[in-house]
Every structure is written in C-alpha cells, then in structure tokens.
Design an enzyme around this catalytic site. Sequence first.
Site, short mmCIF file in Angstrom:
data_model
loop_
_atom_site.label_atom_id
_atom_site.label_comp_id
_atom_site.label_asym_id
_atom_site.label_seq_id
_atom_site.Cartn_x
_atom_site.Cartn_y
_atom_site.Cartn_z
N CYS A 30 -3.39 1.65 4.22
CA CYS A 30 -2.32 2.42 3.58
C CYS A 30 -1.20 1.44 3.23
CB CYS A 30 -1.85 3.58 4.47
SG CYS A 30 -0.98 3.10 5.98
N THR A 31 0.00 1.93 3.10
CA THR A 31 1.10 1.05 2.69
C THR A 31 1.62 0.23 3.87
OG1 THR A 31 1.73 2.62 0.96
CG2 THR A 31 3.36 0.94 1.55
N GLY A 32 2.18 0.90 4.89
CA GLY A 32 2.84 0.18 5.97
C GLY A 32 2.07 0.09 7.27
N ARG B 78 -0.53 6.83 7.98
CA ARG B 78 -1.83 7.33 7.56
C ARG B 78 -3.00 6.52 8.08
NH1 ARG B 78 -0.47 7.67 1.31
NH2 ARG B 78 0.77 5.88 1.99
N ASP C 90 1.48 11.01 1.62
CA ASP C 90 2.24 10.12 2.50
C ASP C 90 3.27 10.94 3.26
OD1 ASP C 90 3.59 8.10 3.78
OD2 ASP C 90 4.06 6.97 1.96
#
Length: 148
Positions: A7-9, A13, A119
């Site tokens: 995922c992003t960070g 998620r 998100d």
Amino acid sequence: MEILFVCTGNTCRSPMAEALLKSMTRSRGLGEIKVSSAGIAAATGSSASPLARDALDDGRALDEHRARQVDNTLLAKADLVLTMTGQHAAILRSQFPEHSDKVHALLEYVDETETDVADPFGGDRETYRRTRDQIESALVKVLARLTK
C-alpha cells in the site's frame, strides 16, 4: 509461495491484509504460504495505525509491525504481489519492470468490480472496519484461487 502486500505507507491496509491472511492460512493449515507487506512511500519503522490494530479481531497481530519500504529484494522474493490500488500496481510495474508479471491490484486479482481498496487513513473506527471487511472478503477469494 510468498505473497507481498503493498500500500502507500505500510501502516494501515497492507499490514491488515498481511495479518488477516496469516491468520487465515494458519487456521486452514496452509503454512507453506508466507505473507509480508511493505509500502511505496513508507516511513520505515513506523508502527501500524492504532485504528488498523483496533479493526482486527486480534489487534495484537500488528503489535510488532514496523513499516518498511518496498524494494527490489522484497519483490524478488515474492511469488505474488498484491497492491491495494491500481495506481500502486502501476507504480511498481514502472519502477520494477522485471517484476511486472507478478504485480496485481488485489481487487482486480479476484475479479472485483472495484479496483481499489479504500484508504482508511484519517478515518474513524468504522472506516477502518469497512476497509478490513473489504480486504478480508478479497482474501477469501485469493485463497480459493491459490488452493484450486
């Protein structure tokens, strides 16, 4: 088989997906499936979001989690890379073209009509639980596909 969630960070998620799939594989005796997670823009060493921990039935599953940045080494070890959005998949395919064939958006991999897992960052407890439910539903289909 090794699955990497991205995922992003790597604080919401993908750690939830990692913890959920680990629990599912344990309960079904599928110990041969290894699971990990990383982020495209991770603040390395960050803990999982408190609300992500809260959203899991066993929040302790994320107590030891520390965010890490996705890199070539992690991608090379993975047999399957499942991202939380189509954009995450596109970024990985662009930055690591040698691994493109094993990179898929989670919901696309299981033929969902939506392409992105919502998100929950910045949301409330219910937002995180809806995201957990969306991920968990997709993971049931992932396991069905992998164990055919």
